[in-house]
Design a protein around this motif. Sequence first.
Motif, PDB file in Angstrom:
ATOM      1  N   PRO A  23       0.814  -1.224   0.000  1.00  0.00           N
ATOM      2  CA  PRO A  23       0.000   0.000   0.000  1.00  0.00           C
ATOM      3  C   PRO A  23       0.844   1.269   0.000  1.00  0.00           C
ATOM      4  O   PRO A  23       0.425   2.299  -0.527  1.00  0.00           O
ATOM      5  N   HIS A  45      -5.571   3.518 -10.006  1.00  0.00           N
ATOM      6  CA  HIS A  45      -5.506   3.254  -8.570  1.00  0.00           C
ATOM      7  C   HIS A  45      -6.793   3.638  -7.841  1.00  0.00           C
ATOM      8  O   HIS A  45      -6.775   3.831  -6.629  1.00  0.00           O
ATOM      9  N   LEU A 158      -7.741   3.245   1.243  1.00  0.00           N
ATOM     10  CA  LEU A 158      -7.396   2.309   0.178  1.00  0.00           C
ATOM     11  C   LEU A 158      -7.824   0.916   0.610  1.00  0.00           C
ATOM     12  O   LEU A 158      -7.661   0.556   1.775  1.00  0.00           O
ATOM     13  N   TRP A 166      -3.751  -2.239  -4.472  1.00  0.00           N
ATOM     14  CA  TRP A 166      -4.547  -1.368  -3.600  1.00  0.00           C
ATOM     15  C   TRP A 166      -5.198  -0.300  -4.452  1.00  0.00           C
ATOM     16  O   TRP A 166      -4.584   0.224  -5.382  1.00  0.00           O
ATOM     17  N   LYS A 167      -6.448   0.023  -4.116  1.00  0.00           N
ATOM     18  CA  LYS A 167      -7.166   1.072  -4.845  1.00  0.00           C
ATOM     19  C   LYS A 167      -7.852   2.012  -3.861  1.00  0.00           C
ATOM     20  O   LYS A 167      -8.352   1.584  -2.818  1.00  0.00           O
ATOM     21  N   LEU A 168      -7.878   3.276  -4.235  1.00  0.00           N
ATOM     22  CA  LEU A 168      -8.592   4.280  -3.452  1.00  0.00           C
ATOM     23  C   LEU A 168     -10.078   3.974  -3.554  1.00  0.00           C
ATOM     24  O   LEU A 168     -10.640   3.969  -4.641  1.00  0.00           O
TER      25      LEU A 168
END
Length: 180
Positions: A23, A45, A158, A166-168
């Motif tokens: 992350p 992301h 995230l 990992w994505k927001l």
Amino acid sequence: MKKITIAAAVAAAALAVSAYASPYYALHQIKSALAERNAEALAEHVDFPALRASVKTQLEVSMARSIAATAGSDNPLAALGQSIASAMLGKMVDTMVSPAGVVALVNKSAVSPQASDTTDTPADGAQKKAEYSAGYAGVNTFVVRAKDGNVQEGALVLQRHGVWGWKLSSIEIASAMTAR
């Protein structure tokens, strides 16, 4: 046999360290995309459906509080106004939570240098560097907050996607921003 055991232990440790650090690397990539104002790189992301739901829910709650405080909870016109505003809010959030909109929204969050108070900028005009803290809030959740940790300032959340991805997925909008 001893060399194989050591190699396996080293490989397992490397995997664990890289999974733990992932992350932070994703955050670095997000910061780089923001610094370059590169909406396409940032979009890689961001989990847009989850982010839209998060922002819409926060704005609806803020709007309901504002309407209740202004018009009172027993006013029938307030309920009508809230339903009309809620219908418009969905389209507004869909527009706002786009790659370009996310760049603007994150730039207004607590972890952005543009969001900090400009009254304490140095005399030479240099921009104050954003100070934030980042850490795990669970195995699959990573939260980035302003350095002072003030919940009122907002945060970026995230979520894990796979082992290293990992994505927001949520932006906790600062209370001052939602009160407008």
